[in-house]
Design an enzyme around this catalytic site. Structure first.
Site, short mmCIF file in Angstrom:
data_model
loop_
_atom_site.label_atom_id
_atom_site.label_comp_id
_atom_site.label_asym_id
_atom_site.label_seq_id
_atom_site.Cartn_x
_atom_site.Cartn_y
_atom_site.Cartn_z
N ASP A 15 -103.71 -45.67 55.97
CA ASP A 15 -103.95 -45.33 57.36
C ASP A 15 -105.36 -45.85 57.68
OD1 ASP A 15 -103.86 -44.38 59.91
OD2 ASP A 15 -103.32 -42.33 59.39
C1 BGC Z 1 -103.25 -43.00 62.85
C2 BGC Z 1 -102.07 -43.86 62.48
C3 BGC Z 1 -102.12 -45.14 63.26
C4 BGC Z 1 -103.43 -45.83 62.99
C5 BGC Z 1 -103.59 -47.16 63.70
C6 BGC Z 1 -104.57 -43.74 62.79
O1 BGC Z 1 -105.59 -43.01 63.38
O2 BGC Z 1 -103.30 -41.87 61.99
O3 BGC Z 1 -100.87 -43.17 62.72
O4 BGC Z 1 -101.04 -45.95 62.91
O5 BGC Z 1 -104.49 -44.98 63.42
O6 BGC Z 1 -103.75 -46.98 65.05
#
Ligand code: BGC
Length: 787
Positions: free
Chosen positions: A276
């Site tokens: 993530d």
């Molecule tokens: C989130 C993810 C997301 C990623 C990219 C993170 O803050 O937890 O679900 O895909 O950002 O935007």
């Protein structure tokens, strides 16, 4: 060594390097293995690191520059033109494609469709429909030049207050896994990829980047990993995103047990794993664990991995393995294949998909004296509640979508031919405009676009005004709205619980309309569970519209008018009280505790303070007793049970049959539409396993489900549900094995977890034992609830 041969060898090596330098292998014409052989250690490490988050950190790239291939996407992989390796684009997910809708100096718009959120889709109990939604969503991914959609999100609704529950499907792993598999198959049918997220046990937003989920291997295997396992086995997701949190002391992206032993060795996954965004702390540990790609990537990670490669801290096999996973994904991507994307997906067709799918997910909780569908005599509607005018299509954060429009409830009603109480409408519109002016988001806060906007508080019209409306209008609709998103969990006061004003509004409106012999319908425009027990007796009908995408208002009107018959059922339990949920004893609901997390995007800083429960770590004392597994096993009253939902018609379940093959149990049931109008019914198959004192079983567990097609009045359909015998197993922490005990099982054919229509016995004479690795162990024992 033969000295005469040296000049020849030197010459050969010079010639080889020259040939190599002039003509390095190109990905595609050369195989992945050949390209890996030709890569320098620096190139390999660069490929493991993404190119940063444009527009967020103020830089267009953290390591290397690929520019903004698709503005608003979450990131790209690193391009190495020397070897013919392009950058591929990754964008959120999961309610639709998240990209920037307008581009500087460009007249064209790039709006994407806001589809119903994950919870709404799960509430359809219709995997075919979810696959169709995925197909439409994936088409936008492809046509806007994106390669991987960062979705579906399938964390378990462990607790009603998790701020991201709307993105996720259910409190049940079978519903979550089947929905995620359907979504994956739909999206990927376009030749683009998905990323199942967030793997795993990421069940709270409070201090999400530092929280340690302390949970038994049994609860992990049966509840928190199960949905991912199903999705991996029933679809072939191109990528999986490791979560921010720790699991039993180790960050998910650094967790070899999770990412290699379980995911690859036990489940046979051969796609790519990414972090993530900014997840994990120790970059070399992530490489070793099997986390192939680090997103969005930082220069520090690049340096740390390169140093470890050079000093032997990362072995070449691990490095090459990860590089190959990334290269294989790139080779499969539309960008690599040179797909000429149009930037013009068929948004109109997708609006129809969103309208239809949202309608199947809406759940009718109450419908006294057939208040709904609205009778033909209803011409003028009085719409109360801010959200009737400012309908919430989805949650916030990365799960938000930049859609061109959201149809409000009042617009939907008008489109359906209803007249609105215009005086009331005007009062709301003036009030909302004034409040929004006061609550403008801070333009200097870079996170403002990610956070829920402040919504105006509700008001209760004066009693004389209400009495007047009740005379003029034929029915009252009250919409209660809720929004949330990543970075924060929901609160108890004013979110799970209705505010005093909301309660007074429901009371006053219901009373005024009752006095005129007219009905009141409450519409819940919510992304997750709210308290209903204290006020549900007031209105005549309650419809959960969820956050249902950009066509929301049209869809609600379809259901209110009877154009569609509700067939959604709850994918989670609505408890009577918040504290009734077993997980509430260990969840950051207390504002004083939440405050200790320090707020902020990166969560609580690691400053050496004593760890705080539910902030730095969360103990999953409820173990496997999540949702209905708890309420049903501990015989707790609920407001609305898991799997519950009414229809405008009724269904009978008849002629139950059970048969066995060596590996499967096959149950079939005739579902008959016993009412007067066409409708669909979601059928659920639960299992009660024989009790085992050393491995307590929940009262029942969902094992399969299915939905009828639309049945006309009197029409019958046979629904067949299959369960693998090995899926009757519980996970035994002692033996590190899945164990199916011999004995008597009850197969429960049900309309909800509390509405079992038929019980079919099954006797197994032999145990089935499937050994697993001894991994993801607790670091210290925890107390768990016992039925
Ligand atoms: C989130 C993810 C997301 C990623 C990219 C993170 O803050 O937890 O679900 O895909 O950002 O935007």
């Amino acid at each position: 060594m033969n000295i005469k041969k040296i000049p020849f060898l030197v010459m050969a090596s010079v010639l080889f390097s020259v040939a190599h330098a002039q003509d390095p292998p190109q990905l595609g014409s050369a195989s992945v293995d050949e390209v890996v052989d030709a890569m320098t250690p620096e190139e390999k490490v660069r490929l493991l690191i993404g190119t940063g988050m444009a527009g967020f950190s103020g830089e267009t790239a953290v390591v290397g520059a690929t520019g903004q291939l698709v503005p608003g996407a979450a990131g790209t992989t690193y391009a190495i033109p020397r070897l013919g390796i392009p950058a591929v684009v990754l964008a959120d997910g999961p309610a639709g494609l998240r990209i920037t809708p307008v581009r500087e100096g460009d007249d064209q718009t790039y709006y994407a469709t806001a589809f119903p959120v994950g919870t709404t889709l799960a509430a359809t109990w219709n995997t075919e429909l979810v696959e169709q939604v995925g197909k439409a969503m994936g088409n936008e991914v492809l046509e806007y030049g994106v390669d991987v959609l960062l979705a579906p999100a399938l964390n378990i609704h462990r607790n009603p207050l998790c701020g991201r529950n709307f993105e996720y499907y259910s409190e049940d792993p079978v519903v979550s896994g089947k929905m995620a598999a359907a979504m994956t198959n739909g999206v990927q049918s376009n030749g683009v990829g998905v990323s199942l997220k967030h793997f795993a046990a990421n069940n709270q937003e409070t201090n999400r980047m530092g929280n340690d989920s302390r949970v038994t291997p049994r609860a992990l295997r049966e509840i928190y990993l199960k949905g991912f396992e199903i999705a991996v086995r029933e679809s072939a997701p191109w990528t999986i995103m490791s979560s921010y949190n720790k699991i039993n002391g180790t960050y998910a992206p650094e967790n070899h047990d999770l990412l290699t032993t379980i995911l690859r060795d036990e489940w046979g996954y051969d796609g790519m794993v990414m972090t993530d965004w900014f997840g994990g702390k120790d970059a070399p540990a992530m490489v070793h664990a099997g986390n192939d790609l680090l997103m969005p990537g930082t220069p520090q990670q690049y340096e740390a991995i390169l140093a470890a490669v050079k000093e032997g801290g990362i072995c070449e096999a691990d490095l090459n393995r990860n590089v190959k996973h990334i290269l294989r994904l790139i080779v499969a991507s539309p960008r690599f294949k040179g797909y000429a994307f149009s930037n013009r997906p068929d948004l109109q067709a997708h609006a129809a998909v969103t309208r239809q799918s949202a309608g199947e997910g809406m759940v009718l909780l109450k419908n006294d004296a057939a208040a709904l569908p609205l009778p033909a005599s209803v011409k003028q509607v009085a719409a109360y509640g801010i959200s009737s005018y400012d309908f919430i299509s989805g949650g916030t954060g990365s799960g938000d979508v930049n859609e061109a429009y959201t149809v409000s409830l009042v617009a939907g009603l008008r489109n359906a031919g209803y007249r609105l109480n215009s005086q009331l409408k005007e009062a709301y519109e003036t009030y909302i405009a004034g409040e929004n002016e006061k609550n403008k988001p801070d333009p200097n806060n870079p996170l403002a676009a990610f956070m829920p906007k402040v919504r105006p508080g509700e008001f209760v019209p004066a009693s004389a005004t209400l009495a007047q409306h009740a005379k003029e209008s034929d029915v009252a609709l009250i919409t209660i709205g809720r929004t949330s998103g990543e970075f924060a969990d929901r609160t108890l006061e004013g979110d799970f619980l209705l505010t005093d004003v909301e309660k007074k509004m429901i009371e006053a409106v219901s009373k005024a309309y009752k006095a005129e012999g007219k009905k009141t319908v409450v519409i819940l425009n919510i992304g997750g569970v709210i308290e209903t027990a204290s006020w549900k007796h007031l209105p005549d009908a309650i419809l959960v519209a969820w956050q249902s995408g950009q066509e929301g208002g049209n869809t609600v009107a379809d259901l209110l008018s009877g154009k569609m018959n509700p067939s959604g059922k709850l994918p989670m339990t609505f408890p009577v009280h918040y504290m009734d949920a077993a997980s509430s004893a260990n969840f950051p609901w207390d504002p004083a505790v939440v405050k200790l997390a320090g707020g902020g995007f990166m969560g609580r800083p690691d400053d050496g303070r004593d760890p705080v429960a539910n902030v730095d770590y969360t103990t999953y004392e409820e173990d496997i007793f999540v949702g209905y597994r708890y309420f049903d096993s501990f015989r707790k009253e609920v407001s609305y049970p898991f799997g519950y939902g009414l229809s405008y018609t009724t269904f009978e379940y008849d002629n139950p049959m059970i048969r066995e093959t060596p590996d499967e149990v096959i149950v079939s049931i005739d579902v008959i539409n016993s009412g007067t109008i066409p409708g669909k019914e979601a059928v659920q198959l639960y299992v009660t396993a024989p009790q085992n004192p050393s491995l307590p079983k929940p009262a029942k567990e969902l094992k399969a489900f299915g939905k009828t097609s639309e049945l006309k009045a009197g029409e019958k359909q046979t629904v067949t549900l299959k369960v693998a015998k090995s899926d009757l197993a519980s996970y035994d922490n002692e033996q590190c094995a899945w164990v199916v005990d011999p004995g008597r099982y009850d197969m429960l054919v049900a309309a909800s977890s509390r509405d079992v229509r038929q019980t079919l016995p099954l006797t197994l004479t032999e145990p089935i034992i499937r050994k697993t690795n001894k991994v993801l162990q607790l670091q210290a024992p925890i107390t768990i609830v016992q039925p």
